[in-house]
Each structure stands twice: as structure tokens, then as C-alpha cells.
Design a protein around this motif. Sequence first.
Motif, PDB file in Angstrom:
ATOM      1  N   ASP A 279       0.844  -1.197   0.000  1.00  0.00           N
ATOM      2  CA  ASP A 279       0.000   0.000   0.000  1.00  0.00           C
ATOM      3  C   ASP A 279       0.878   1.245   0.000  1.00  0.00           C
ATOM      4  O   ASP A 279       2.103   1.166  -0.130  1.00  0.00           O
ATOM      5  CB  ASP A 279      -0.984  -0.001   1.179  1.00  0.00           C
ATOM      6  CG  ASP A 279      -0.281  -0.056   2.528  1.00  0.00           C
ATOM      7  OD1 ASP A 279       0.888   0.382   2.615  1.00  0.00           O
ATOM      8  OD2 ASP A 279      -0.890  -0.536   3.493  1.00  0.00           O
ATOM      9  N   ALA A 280       0.238   2.405   0.192  1.00  0.00           N
ATOM     10  CA  ALA A 280       0.947   3.679   0.067  1.00  0.00           C
ATOM     11  C   ALA A 280       2.010   3.870   1.140  1.00  0.00           C
ATOM     12  O   ALA A 280       2.922   4.684   0.979  1.00  0.00           O
ATOM     13  CB  ALA A 280      -0.059   4.829   0.127  1.00  0.00           C
ATOM     14  N   ARG A 281       1.911   3.131   2.249  1.00  0.00           N
ATOM     15  CA  ARG A 281       2.878   3.295   3.342  1.00  0.00           C
ATOM     16  C   ARG A 281       4.138   2.465   3.150  1.00  0.00           C
ATOM     17  O   ARG A 281       5.048   2.507   3.971  1.00  0.00           O
ATOM     18  CB  ARG A 281       2.219   2.904   4.671  1.00  0.00           C
ATOM     19  CG  ARG A 281       1.078   3.838   5.086  1.00  0.00           C
ATOM     20  CD  ARG A 281       0.310   3.273   6.248  1.00  0.00           C
ATOM     21  NE  ARG A 281      -0.439   2.079   5.853  1.00  0.00           N
ATOM     22  CZ  ARG A 281      -1.245   1.406   6.671  1.00  0.00           C
ATOM     23  NH1 ARG A 281      -1.387   1.804   7.911  1.00  0.00           N
ATOM     24  NH2 ARG A 281      -1.897   0.353   6.248  1.00  0.00           N
ATOM     25  N   THR A 282       4.201   1.717   2.074  1.00  0.00           N
ATOM     26  CA  THR A 282       5.303   0.789   1.865  1.00  0.00           C
ATOM     27  C   THR A 282       6.613   1.512   1.576  1.00  0.00           C
ATOM     28  O   THR A 282       6.645   2.507   0.850  1.00  0.00           O
ATOM     29  CB  THR A 282       4.975  -0.137   0.677  1.00  0.00           C
ATOM     30  OG1 THR A 282       3.812  -0.871   0.978  1.00  0.00           O
ATOM     31  CG2 THR A 282       6.111  -1.121   0.433  1.00  0.00           C
ATOM     32  N   ASN A 283       7.680   1.004   2.149  1.00  0.00           N
ATOM     33  CA  ASN A 283       9.025   1.444   1.787  1.00  0.00           C
ATOM     34  C   ASN A 283       9.366   0.768   0.454  1.00  0.00           C
ATOM     35  O   ASN A 283       9.755  -0.393   0.413  1.00  0.00           O
ATOM     36  CB  ASN A 283      10.012   1.022   2.884  1.00  0.00           C
ATOM     37  CG  ASN A 283      11.449   1.425   2.555  1.00  0.00           C
ATOM     38  OD1 ASN A 283      11.801   1.682   1.410  1.00  0.00           O
ATOM     39  ND2 ASN A 283      12.281   1.469   3.581  1.00  0.00           N
ATOM     40  N   MET A 284       9.184   1.493  -0.640  1.00  0.00           N
ATOM     41  CA  MET A 284       9.330   0.904  -1.973  1.00  0.00           C
ATOM     42  C   MET A 284      10.755   0.413  -2.233  1.00  0.00           C
ATOM     43  O   MET A 284      10.962  -0.608  -2.880  1.00  0.00           O
ATOM     44  CB  MET A 284       8.926   1.908  -3.043  1.00  0.00           C
ATOM     45  CG  MET A 284       7.430   1.998  -3.268  1.00  0.00           C
ATOM     46  SD  MET A 284       6.760   0.484  -4.031  1.00  0.00           S
ATOM     47  CE  MET A 284       7.403   0.621  -5.696  1.00  0.00           C
ATOM     48  N   ARG A 285      11.736   1.143  -1.721  1.00  0.00           N
ATOM     49  CA  ARG A 285      13.118   0.727  -1.946  1.00  0.00           C
ATOM     50  C   ARG A 285      13.352  -0.660  -1.346  1.00  0.00           C
ATOM     51  O   ARG A 285      13.882  -1.563  -1.991  1.00  0.00           O
ATOM     52  CB  ARG A 285      14.097   1.743  -1.363  1.00  0.00           C
ATOM     53  CG  ARG A 285      15.560   1.404  -1.650  1.00  0.00           C
ATOM     54  CD  ARG A 285      16.485   2.398  -0.954  1.00  0.00           C
ATOM     55  NE  ARG A 285      16.335   3.732  -1.493  1.00  0.00           N
ATOM     56  CZ  ARG A 285      16.952   4.191  -2.562  1.00  0.00           C
ATOM     57  NH1 ARG A 285      17.775   3.389  -3.236  1.00  0.00           N
ATOM     58  NH2 ARG A 285      16.780   5.432  -2.970  1.00  0.00           N
ATOM     59  N   ALA A 286      12.933  -0.842  -0.096  1.00  0.00           N
ATOM     60  CA  ALA A 286      13.131  -2.129   0.579  1.00  0.00           C
ATOM     61  C   ALA A 286      12.364  -3.241  -0.129  1.00  0.00           C
ATOM     62  O   ALA A 286      12.862  -4.358  -0.287  1.00  0.00           O
ATOM     63  CB  ALA A 286      12.691  -2.026   2.043  1.00  0.00           C
ATOM     64  N   ALA A 287      11.145  -2.936  -0.580  1.00  0.00           N
ATOM     65  CA  ALA A 287      10.319  -3.949  -1.244  1.00  0.00           C
ATOM     66  C   ALA A 287      10.917  -4.362  -2.588  1.00  0.00           C
ATOM     67  O   ALA A 287      10.899  -5.541  -2.954  1.00  0.00           O
ATOM     68  CB  ALA A 287       8.900  -3.422  -1.447  1.00  0.00           C
ATOM     69  N   LEU A 288      11.472  -3.400  -3.312  1.00  0.00           N
ATOM     70  CA  LEU A 288      12.015  -3.698  -4.632  1.00  0.00           C
ATOM     71  C   LEU A 288      13.359  -4.426  -4.553  1.00  0.00           C
ATOM     72  O   LEU A 288      13.678  -5.253  -5.398  1.00  0.00           O
ATOM     73  CB  LEU A 288      12.168  -2.403  -5.438  1.00  0.00           C
ATOM     74  CG  LEU A 288      10.872  -1.822  -6.012  1.00  0.00           C
ATOM     75  CD1 LEU A 288      11.083  -0.382  -6.461  1.00  0.00           C
ATOM     76  CD2 LEU A 288      10.359  -2.658  -7.171  1.00  0.00           C
ATOM     77  N   VAL A 289      14.141  -4.107  -3.542  1.00  0.00           N
ATOM     78  CA  VAL A 289      15.460  -4.727  -3.400  1.00  0.00           C
ATOM     79  C   VAL A 289      15.341  -6.170  -2.926  1.00  0.00           C
ATOM     80  O   VAL A 289      16.141  -7.035  -3.294  1.00  0.00           O
ATOM     81  CB  VAL A 289      16.324  -3.914  -2.418  1.00  0.00           C
ATOM     82  CG1 VAL A 289      17.592  -4.661  -2.038  1.00  0.00           C
ATOM     83  CG2 VAL A 289      16.694  -2.570  -3.040  1.00  0.00           C
ATOM     84  N   LYS A 290      14.319  -6.461  -2.128  1.00  0.00           N
ATOM     85  CA  LYS A 290      14.175  -7.798  -1.543  1.00  0.00           C
ATOM     86  C   LYS A 290      13.954  -8.844  -2.631  1.00  0.00           C
ATOM     87  O   LYS A 290      13.099  -8.675  -3.501  1.00  0.00           O
ATOM     88  CB  LYS A 290      12.963  -7.790  -0.594  1.00  0.00           C
ATOM     89  CG  LYS A 290      12.761  -9.087   0.156  1.00  0.00           C
ATOM     90  CD  LYS A 290      11.463  -9.039   0.956  1.00  0.00           C
ATOM     91  CE  LYS A 290      10.270  -9.139   0.026  1.00  0.00           C
ATOM     92  NZ  LYS A 290       8.990  -9.294   0.736  1.00  0.00           N
ATOM     93  N   PRO A 291      14.713  -9.962  -2.603  1.00  0.00           N
ATOM     94  CA  PRO A 291      14.461 -11.035  -3.582  1.00  0.00           C
ATOM     95  C   PRO A 291      13.115 -11.693  -3.328  1.00  0.00           C
ATOM     96  O   PRO A 291      12.649 -11.749  -2.188  1.00  0.00           O
ATOM     97  CB  PRO A 291      15.618 -12.018  -3.331  1.00  0.00           C
ATOM     98  CG  PRO A 291      16.059 -11.753  -1.932  1.00  0.00           C
ATOM     99  CD  PRO A 291      15.809 -10.292  -1.680  1.00  0.00           C
TER     100      PRO A 291
END
Length: 338
Positions: A120-132
Motif C-alpha cells: 500500500d501507500a505506506r510501503t518502503n518501496m526501496r526495501a520492497a524492490l530490493v528484496k528477492p
Amino acid sequence: MKRPLKKGVSGTGETRKVQEFLKALGHYKGALDDDFGPKTEAAVKEFQQKRFVTGIVNEFTYDALEEAFAEKNPPPVPLTIKEKQTFLKAKGYYLGAIDGMFGPSSKKAEKDFKLAEGLDARTNMRAALVKPDYEGVTSSFLRLGQYYDSVYPKKQIVIHHTAGGPSATATKNWWDSNPQRVATDFIIDQNGSVIRVFPKGYWAWHIGLGRPDLDSQAIGIEVCNYGYLTKQGTIFRNAYGGIVNNVYTLAEPYKGHVYYENYTDAQFASLDKLLRALIDEYEIPLNKDTFKAGQGGIFELMPEASSGKKGIYAHGAYLFGKTDMYPHPKLLSLLKNL
């Protein structure tokens, strides 16, 4: 917060926030369901153990949670558009140029990624995208047009074997040459390596009933294996006439066959790890009474499979003539121990 939160409270929105704090701090492993159930209460008590244990979130516990969360999760550095495009391209959602222009393709890619991950909008996008996505899984995507780039929720896992050779890459390349958009999410090589062939949330045909409502919501896993074999003297041949040396003999025939190529221990290990990750992520229920050979098991026709009921099924649960996967004793043991 409006009132103390405790076991039995649900649907306030505040409980979900508490669950987010607890999950980020490593105390809560369950779903973010806004329900203050036993798992949430236990997590609150675990957090409180160095202070005072009540299992109730009053304003003091809430403030302590918020402070601990903020300390562990400082505000993320915003991603530039080029960075976002680069990460989304690696995940398979964005196929355009890394140009820093947040146009329709970039917007669709970000939307699909968030839908597939449940963000959702509160997500840390950097962390989510980097995670395998999954440990030990390598992305090797089919070309565009070989799968459907629409995200659907997943509620079933279907285990198959390829009825082909030992190589996951060779299987993927064959699918890429076939215009019918037939593929599964994952392929497990005979050596145990695993590749993912289209981005999370997307889908392709793999069940064979011609029903998009089933295929789009079922995660398919293919294990590289020739399947049933024919014995000719002392030689075992696959359906294409090739000789197979790694043979498993079933105690009872399955779909008219006793001899099958043996699955490898490396494949079982990878399948076990992958199933556990998918079950946890998609909250797939386990009906272990069905993990058996014969009537009522997932290797025979099951109305539950074709009705879309949540669960794990072999391909034979949907179609009578399918023999993938077959009820190998090690596979039955693996499933029952999930």
C-alpha cells in the motif's frame, strides 16, 4: 488511539497498525488482518516482556511500539524515477527504457508490482524492490506475449512434472517457442536449481481446462522429469523412446503405469523450500488428509480442485489423463510434513 486494544477487538484499523509495528520489529508473524487474536496478543506480550506483560495495547504500549518502529525504520530515501524503473525492470514488470519519464508503462509496472506484493501507500518501496522474491530462485523471464501481464490473487498451488528432460532452461526455451502461452511460474531443474519464468502475480495456461479463472489464480510448479516409463527387457524408455536409468517402481500402478523416472533429492529439497514460502505468503491451507495416493487424494480427480478451492493439488486432480506429479513416497512425506 481511541481505546486500549486487546484480544477480541477487530476492524478498527488501529489493530492492523499495531500488527505492522510488531511485524517490523520481529514479534508478529501472522497476517495483517486487523484482528486482535491470539497471535497478536502473544506478539504484544513478547514486546512487553522487558517492561510489563498484559497483552493489552494502551497508549503507553502504543507509544513504545511507535518509538521502537521509528528507531528501526527511519524514513526511506525516495527513489528516483530511473532507480524505480531499474528495479521494476529487474522484477520483470517494466520493459521500457530507463529514461526517467514516469509514463503509462512505468505506472502500470509499479501498480502491478504493488498488487502482486500486496503493498500500500505506506510501503518502503526501496526495501520492497530490493528484496528477492524467494531464496534460491533465479528470474529467467519468457519473452513478452508468452504470458498474461495482469495480476490476479493466488489461491491454489499446482505441482506438475514436465514429461521432458532434466534442464529447466531447456523447458523454458521450449515454452518460449510455443505461441500458446503455456507455462508455469517456476521450473525445478534436475539439479535442484529453480527459475521463475514470469513476474509474480502474472499467469499463463498450465491446467488444461481452458478456464482463465483457474489458471490465473493457480501458481504452477514444474519439476523436470520424464514421467512414466515403459520397460523393454532390462531397459526403461520414456515416452519419446529415450533410455532412462534413474527409475522408480511404484508399489501400485498410478494411471496405468508402475515405472516412472525418479525425482532427485535436490528437486525434493527445492520443492519443499518453495512450497513453504508460497504457503506462507499466500496463506494456502493444507488439507493433509488429501496428501495420499488413491481416491480422495490430490493425485486423482478432485471436485475441490476444479471448483477453485484453496489448496495444493497435483495436475491429476484436474484432468483424468494427467500423471504429473505421481505419488512418489518421498513426495507424500514432503507434503505431509509441510
